[in-house]
Design an enzyme around this catalytic site. Structure first.
Site, PDB file in Angstrom:
ATOM      1  N   GLU B 266     -36.175 -14.622   0.654  1.00 29.22           N
ATOM      2  CA  GLU B 266     -35.522 -13.662  -0.512  1.00 29.22           C
ATOM      3  C   GLU B 266     -34.942 -14.710  -1.856  1.00 29.22           C
ATOM      4  O   GLU B 266     -35.071 -14.634  -2.362  1.00 29.22           O
ATOM      5  CB  GLU B 266     -34.757 -12.378   0.215  1.00 29.22           C
ATOM      6  CG  GLU B 266     -35.411 -12.149   1.094  1.00 29.22           C
ATOM      7  CD  GLU B 266     -36.894 -11.501   0.956  1.00 29.22           C
ATOM      8  OE1 GLU B 266     -37.223 -11.785  -1.159  1.00 29.22           O
ATOM      9  OE2 GLU B 266     -37.906 -11.113   1.594  1.00 29.22           O
ATOM     10  N   GLU B 295     -44.059 -16.668  -4.220  1.00 26.77           N
ATOM     11  CA  GLU B 295     -44.098 -16.451  -2.188  1.00 26.77           C
ATOM     12  C   GLU B 295     -44.096 -18.058  -2.967  1.00 26.77           C
ATOM     13  O   GLU B 295     -43.739 -18.823  -1.491  1.00 26.77           O
ATOM     14  CB  GLU B 295     -45.643 -15.756  -1.798  1.00 26.77           C
ATOM     15  CG  GLU B 295     -45.764 -15.978  -0.516  1.00 26.77           C
ATOM     16  CD  GLU B 295     -44.322 -14.916  -0.025  1.00 26.77           C
ATOM     17  OE1 GLU B 295     -44.433 -14.255  -1.089  1.00 26.77           O
ATOM     18  OE2 GLU B 295     -44.249 -15.048   0.845  1.00 26.77           O
TER      19      GLU B 295
END
Lengths: 503, 503
Positions: B266, B295
C-alpha cells in the site's frame, strides 16, 4: 406545480442539504481524529466547494418560490411539513439577506482570526488579537441589521443560538444566579468543610480510562451500534443522523474525572440526537432544536446525574475495579465529595458546577458592552480582571488564562456563551418536572439510566426541531423557564456537600 | 462563451467532482475504520444522494456543450487542458451511454450480489451466488454493447481497467508466464532446497507491529504529514489529493509478514499518489492512470524491493530489535529465504510472488469463458478445480477456498483481475529500466528508498493521468511492454533462492 410535487421537491432538497452536511461533518471529524497534519489545504478546498454547492442549492430563486408556494398551501401540509417550511423559510431569509461577498469576506476574516487567536493565546499577546475582535463585532452588528434592522444587534445574535432569548431575560437570569452563587461561594470559603480531591490526580492509564468510557456509555444506555467514541483535543458530539452519532473525549493520564465527565456530558448530547423521531430523518428537523436545549441535556447527565451520590454509588464498584491501586482506599462518599469540590478558578472549561455560570456571566457582560460600544476592545483585559474578581474573587494573572482562553470569539461566535448557562439552568427545571414521574435516584440505583433516557426521549428528544426552544420547554415542563429551580438546586446541593449551616 | 470562460467552467466542474469524490471517499474510509456497526443505512442514503448529485452535475447537456466547445478550440488549450478534455469526454461518453434506469438497476443488483456473496462464501454455497454471476455478466455484456457495439464485450471491460488491454495481449502474456512458471514450480518441488518459514508464525504483538509499520514507512520515504495509516479488514490505499493519502493494513498477531507486506504494497500505491504533479490537483488527472500501472508501483515495492536481500539486510536490525525473542536466533538470510518461500496454495491473496499470477490466470480464463458463453455458470466450480490443478497442481477442497474466495465478481468487476498480473509484470520491466540509472541495491543499502522514489516520481508519478497507460509505460521504459522481463526476473530469483541447477 402540484402540492405533491412541491413536497417531493422539498424532501429532495432537504436530503441533498443533509448529504452535504454529512459529508462536511465527516471531513471535519476526520480532521480532528485521524488526518495527517499536512492535509489542511485540500480539506479547505473541498469544504469551500461543498459549502458553495450547498449555498447554490439552497439560496436560489427556485427555493424561494418553492417555500412560498408551500406556505400558500399550508392547509394541505402535515404538521411536520409545515414546520419544515417554517424552519427552511427562516434559514432562507438568514442566508439570502447577507450579500454573498460580505459573507465570504467574513469567513475569510474569521479564518484569519482563528489562527491569530491561537498564536496570541500561546504568546499571551492580547493586542495582536484585539483588532480581530473589533472587526468581527463590527461585521456582526452589520449582519444583525440585515436580519432585523429594528432589533438590538446583540439580541439578534442571542436569538441565533437560542430562539427568543434576549438581554432582558438574561439580565434577570444572571442577576438571580449572581445573588445566589456569589454568597454561596463566600460561605463555602469561610464556613465550608475541607474536601480532599488529591486522589483524583494520580496516575490513570489511558487503556483503563477507555474501558471506563465504554462502561459509562453502557450505564447511560447509549446504543454503541449507533454511537462511536473517539479521541480529540477538545471533546465534542457530532451526528450524521439519528442512527450515526459520534462523541469524543480527551484522556489525561493524571486526571480520572476530566474524561469521565466529558464522556457523560457528550453522552448527554448523543442521547438527544439518538432519540429523535424516525420521521424526521434527512429533514431540516433532524437535530436538537437549540444550543440551550442541547446543553440542558448534556449538563443534566454531567451534573445532575453524573455528580449525584446515587450515580457515584452505582458506578463506584467499577471505578475501584478499574483503578484498585489509585482508589482502593477511597470510599464512594469521599469520591462523591471530591468530584463536587467547588473552588473559584480561572478557566471556564475546568470550572466546577457551582462557579461555572459565573464564568459565562463574565463573557456575557463583556459581549453586551462590545455590542453597545460601552467598552473599547483594548480595555477588555482590565474589564475581564475586574469582573472575575467581582464574581469569583480570583485574580487573573495573564490574558491567556483570561480574555484569550476561549476560541469562540475568534470563530465569530458572539451570543453563544449564554446558552451554556441557560441550558445548565434548564436542566434543573427539567429535573424537577421529571421527578413528578420518576424517582431519579431509584432509576439510577436500578443499574442503568434507561428509564431516565426514555422519559427524556418522550418529552424532548423525539421532537428534534419540531418546536422552538421555549415551546418545547413549556411542553416538557408545563411552565415557563424559571431560574429559581437552578438556584434552589445549587443551594441545596452545595449546602449539604459543604455542611453549611442551613439557617 | 470565450475560451477563458470555458476553461474556468471546466476547472470549477472538476473541483466540484473532486469535492464530491473527497466526500464519498471520506465516508467510505470512516465506514471501514471507525463507524459503529449500525450506521450503514444513513451512509447509504448520503452516498446515494451525493452520487446522484455528481451524476446531475456531470451527465448533462451543459457539460456536453462545454466539452464540445473546448474540443473545437483545442489549439488554444495547454497540454494539460487538452488532456482534461480528452479524459472528461471519455468519462462523459461512458456515463451518458448507459440509460440511467439500467445503471440504477445494475447498482441494485450488485448491492444484493455483494451481500449474497458474503453469505454464500460463509456457507460454502456456490449455487446461491451463481445466478448473480449470470445476471451481472449479462448486464456487463449489454453495457459493453452500449459503449462499443463492435468490440468483444470482455475487451471493453479489460479496457476500462487498463486502457488498450485486450484478450490477444493477455493470451500471449499468460502463455509466456505459464510456460516459465509452471515448470519452475515443478523444479522447486522436485529439486529445490527446503525453506523453513515457521519462525514467521510466532507471536508478534500488535503494538510492536505498529511500530514496525512506522519504521517501514520511514524507510520508504513516505511523508507522514501527508500519509496516514489505519487498520481495516482488507488493506487498501485511498487518496483525497496528492497531499492527503491514507493507507490501511491488517495486523495478525501470529504472522509478522502479512502486515509488513501490506504496508509496503500500500505504501507503493501511496507514493504514486503523493508524487503526482502539483498542477494536477483538483482536476480529473489527479490520480494514478490505471489499475495496472498502480499495481506496478505497489508490486515493485512489495516484491522487487521488499522481498530483495538488500532490503532485508537494511531492515533486519530493526526487525530483530522489535522482535528479539521471536527472531533473535534467525539471521537475515534465513529471513530473506522465508519471505520468499514459494508453495502452490489455494488462496490468491496469500499466494507468493512466483505463483501469484497463476491465480490471476485462472480467473482470467474463467472470465473469458463466461463472456464468450463457453462455460455455464454452474460449471464454474469444476472449471476452477481443473484449472487450479493444471496451473498450480493443487486440489480445491471446497468453493469457499475456490471460486467463492474473491469479492470482485459480486461487485460487478470483471476484467479487473488481469491488471494485477500485468501490473506485477510491468514492475519487472520498469526495474530493468531503472537499473540503467540507479543501482537499486546500493540505493536500498543507503538507508532509505528516497533515491528510488525520486526516480519513480520523475518517470511515472508526476504525470498522474496525463498519459494513457501504454504511453506512460513507453515514455518510462523506452519500449513496449514485454513479459520476458518478468519471467527472466522470476527465473533468476527463484533459481537462486531454491538453489536449482542452472543447466
Amino acid at each position: 406545480m402540484t402540492v405533491k410535487e412541491a413536497i417531493s421537491e422539498l424532501t429532495l432538497l432537504q436530503k441533498k442539504m443533509h448529504a452535504l452536511g454529512h459529508a462536511t461533518g465527516m471531513i471535519y471529524l476526520d480532521s480532528v481524529t485521524t488526518a495527517p497534519v499536512g492535509t489542511a489545504e485540500g480539506r479547505g478546498e473541498t469544504m469551500g466547494i461543498l459549502s458553495s454547492m450547498g449555498y447554490e442549492l439552497f439560496a436560489n430563486p427556485a427555493t424561494e418560490k418553492l417555500l412560498k408556494f408551500l406556505r400558500e398551501h399550508e392547509d394541505e401540509l402535515t404538521e411536520q411539513q409545515k414546520r419544515e417550511v417554517v424552519v427552511l423559510t427562516r434559514e432562507y431569509e438568514r442566508t439570502s439577506k447577507i450579500p454573498q461577498d460580505e459573507y465570504v469576506a467574513f469567513r475569510v476574516l474569521v479564518n484569519e482570526a482563528q489562527s491569530v487567536w491561537h498564536k496570541a493565546k500561546d504568546q499571551d499577546d492580547f493586542p495582536a488579537f484585539a483588532p480581530y475582535i473589533e472587526k468581527i463585532v463590527a461585521t456582526l452588528k452589520k449582519f444583525a441589521a440585515y436580519y432585523k434592522p429594528d432589533e438590538e444587534p446583540y439580541n439578534v445574535w442571542l436569538d441565533q443560538y437560542e430562539r427568543g432569548l434576549t438581554m432582558s431575560t438574561l439580565d434577570e437570569f444572571f442577576a438571580v444566579l449572581k445573588e445566589t452563587i456569589v454568597p454561596l461561594i463566600h460561605r463555602i470559603k469561610n464556613e465550608g468543610r475541607q474536601i480532599d480531591d488529591s486522589f483524583l490526580h494520580g496516575h490513570f492509564p489511558i487503556e483503563k480510562q477507555r474501558e471506563f468510557s465504554d462502561y459509562l456509555m453502557e450505564v447511560m444506555a447509549i446504543d454503541r451500534s449507533h454511537c462511536g467514541i473517539g479521541e480529540t483535543e477538545h471533546p465534542f458530539t457530532i451526528d450524521f443522523n439519528k442512527r450515526d452519532v459520534r462523541i469524543t473525549t480527551k484522556y489525561h493520564e493524571d486526571n480520572l474525572v476530566s474524561s469521565m465527565f466529558s464522556v457523560i456530558h457528550e453522552g448527554g448530547h448523543a442521547l438527544y440526537e439518538l432519540g429523535k423521531g424516525d420521521e424526521l430523518m434527512y429533514t431540516c428537523l433532524d437535530s436538537g432544536i437549540s444550543m440551550g436545549i442541547h446543553e440542558s441535556q448534556s449538563r443534566f447527565f454531567e451534573n445532575i446525574v453524573g455528580r449525584s451520590e446515587a450515580f457515584v454509588n452505582l458506578i463506584y464498584p467499577k471505578v475501584q475495579e478499574l483503578f484498585p491501586e489509585q482508589l482502593g482506599n477511597i470510599d464512594a462518599h469521599q469520591f462523591y465529595l471530591a468530584i463536587n469540590k467547588s473552588e473559584p478558578s480561572l478557566i471556564r472549561i475546568d470550572a466546577d458546577e457551582l462557579t461555572y455560570c459565573l464564568h459565562v456571566m463574565v463573557r456575557y457582560e463583556i459581549e453586551k458592552m462590545l455590542f453597545s460600544g460601552d467598552v473599547d476592545v483594548y480595555e477588555l483585559p482590565d474589564m475581564w480582571g475586574r469582573l472575575m474578581k467581582e464574581y469569583l474573587g480570583v485574580d487573573v494573572p495573564n490574558d491567556k488564562s483570561g480574555v484569550l482562553q476561549d476560541s469562540h470569539w475568534s470563530g465569530g461566535s458572539f451570543g453563544y456563551f449564554p446558552s451554556y448557562a441557560i441550558g445548565t439552568a434548564y436542566a434543573a427545571q427539567i429535573t424537577h418536572r421529571m421527578e413528578q414521574d420518576l424517582n431519579i435516584d431509584s432509576e439510577i440505583a436500578s443499574g442503568n439510566l434507561k428509564g431516565i433516557v426514555n422519559w427524556l426521549e418522550e418529552h424532548i428528544y423525539k421532537y428534534g426541531s419540531m418546536y422552538d426552544p421555549a415551546d418545547l420547554f413549556f411542553r416538557c415542563c408545563g411552565e415557563k423557564f424559571d431560574p429559581k429551580y437552578f438556584t434552589d438546586y445549587l443551594t441545596k446541593k452545595f449546602t449539604k456537600i459543604y455542611d453549611l449551616n442551613q439557617g
